[in-house]
Design an enzyme around this catalytic site. Sequence first.
Site, PDB file in Angstrom:
ATOM      1  N   LYS A 192       0.813  -1.217   0.000  1.00  0.00           N
ATOM      2  CA  LYS A 192       0.000   0.000   0.000  1.00  0.00           C
ATOM      3  C   LYS A 192       0.852   1.276   0.000  1.00  0.00           C
ATOM      4  O   LYS A 192       2.053   1.218   0.275  1.00  0.00           O
ATOM      5  CB  LYS A 192      -0.916  -0.042   1.227  1.00  0.00           C
ATOM      6  CG  LYS A 192      -1.892  -1.220   1.201  1.00  0.00           C
ATOM      7  CD  LYS A 192      -2.861  -1.129   2.365  1.00  0.00           C
ATOM      8  CE  LYS A 192      -3.846  -2.284   2.338  1.00  0.00           C
ATOM      9  NZ  LYS A 192      -4.866  -2.136   3.392  1.00  0.00           N
ATOM     10  N   TYR A 239     -12.559  -1.764  -3.392  1.00  0.00           N
ATOM     11  CA  TYR A 239     -13.038  -1.907  -2.011  1.00  0.00           C
ATOM     12  C   TYR A 239     -14.555  -1.749  -1.896  1.00  0.00           C
ATOM     13  O   TYR A 239     -15.049  -1.391  -0.826  1.00  0.00           O
ATOM     14  CB  TYR A 239     -12.328  -0.900  -1.110  1.00  0.00           C
ATOM     15  CG  TYR A 239     -10.928  -1.331  -0.710  1.00  0.00           C
ATOM     16  CD1 TYR A 239     -10.729  -2.429   0.121  1.00  0.00           C
ATOM     17  CD2 TYR A 239      -9.807  -0.633  -1.152  1.00  0.00           C
ATOM     18  CE1 TYR A 239      -9.451  -2.833   0.496  1.00  0.00           C
ATOM     19  CE2 TYR A 239      -8.520  -1.025  -0.777  1.00  0.00           C
ATOM     20  CZ  TYR A 239      -8.359  -2.127   0.054  1.00  0.00           C
ATOM     21  OH  TYR A 239      -7.095  -2.516   0.431  1.00  0.00           O
ATOM     22  N   ASN A 280      -1.925   0.117   6.830  1.00  0.00           N
ATOM     23  CA  ASN A 280      -1.445  -1.164   7.350  1.00  0.00           C
ATOM     24  C   ASN A 280      -0.567  -1.941   6.363  1.00  0.00           C
ATOM     25  O   ASN A 280      -0.489  -3.155   6.418  1.00  0.00           O
ATOM     26  CB  ASN A 280      -2.613  -2.002   7.882  1.00  0.00           C
ATOM     27  CG  ASN A 280      -3.638  -2.329   6.820  1.00  0.00           C
ATOM     28  OD1 ASN A 280      -3.438  -1.989   5.658  1.00  0.00           O
ATOM     29  ND2 ASN A 280      -4.706  -2.988   7.194  1.00  0.00           N
ATOM     30  N   HIS A 282      -2.180  -5.528   1.695  1.00  0.00           N
ATOM     31  CA  HIS A 282      -3.502  -6.152   1.590  1.00  0.00           C
ATOM     32  C   HIS A 282      -3.308  -7.622   1.253  1.00  0.00           C
ATOM     33  O   HIS A 282      -2.375  -7.980   0.537  1.00  0.00           O
ATOM     34  CB  HIS A 282      -4.304  -5.480   0.469  1.00  0.00           C
ATOM     35  CG  HIS A 282      -5.552  -6.231   0.106  1.00  0.00           C
ATOM     36  ND1 HIS A 282      -6.701  -6.122   0.836  1.00  0.00           N
ATOM     37  CD2 HIS A 282      -5.797  -7.127  -0.884  1.00  0.00           C
ATOM     38  CE1 HIS A 282      -7.627  -6.916   0.303  1.00  0.00           C
ATOM     39  NE2 HIS A 282      -7.105  -7.538  -0.746  1.00  0.00           N
ATOM     40  N   GLU A 333     -10.033 -10.227  -7.263  1.00  0.00           N
ATOM     41  CA  GLU A 333      -9.005  -9.189  -7.098  1.00  0.00           C
ATOM     42  C   GLU A 333      -7.834  -9.407  -8.077  1.00  0.00           C
ATOM     43  O   GLU A 333      -7.259  -8.437  -8.579  1.00  0.00           O
ATOM     44  CB  GLU A 333      -8.507  -9.189  -5.650  1.00  0.00           C
ATOM     45  CG  GLU A 333      -9.599  -8.738  -4.672  1.00  0.00           C
ATOM     46  CD  GLU A 333      -9.191  -8.872  -3.208  1.00  0.00           C
ATOM     47  OE1 GLU A 333      -8.057  -9.322  -2.926  1.00  0.00           O
ATOM     48  OE2 GLU A 333     -10.017  -8.526  -2.346  1.00  0.00           O
TER      49      GLU A 333
END
Length: 138
Positions: A10, A50, A113, A116, A127
């Site tokens: 990310k 998302y 975080n 993913h 995905e």
Amino acid sequence: MSNQTLTMIKPDAMKKGYSGGILDMITKGGFRIVALKQTKLTPEKAGEFYEVHKERPFYGELIEYMSSGPIIAAILEKENAVTDFRKLIGATNPANAEEGTIRKQYATSVAENAVHGSDSDDNAKIESDFFFSALERF
Ligand code: CMP
């Protein structure tokens, strides 16, 4: 149980220069890289990725963050890939992530975080198809 999962490194981890260290943990964890690219999500594409979280209070923040800079997307292969990769990345909230996990080492907060990982075989397929054509997989 499928043998592939989808990961993203990310924007926070990319900005801090952690992508090499994260890919090293991934390959040392026994995952083979099937496909990999550096890209940047537009807010529209991040919203599409998302979409399952559309009703969550953090959705707007998540979209803004995920489109704030480049990411690396990759398809990873290993027996029990989804489950084993979620073990390797650790808890969503890095404060709860175990020693030796990617989030323990590299994540900042529940929002930022670092990585993913798909949460099911069905989502791993959806995905992976979101980012990669058949010609980009080896
Ligand atoms: P990820 O595993 O990519 O799936 C959904 C993402 O939403 C999650 O990682 C976090 O980046 C983000 N997220 C989950 N919970 C929160 C929260 N409480 N506040 C902000 N972002 C969150």
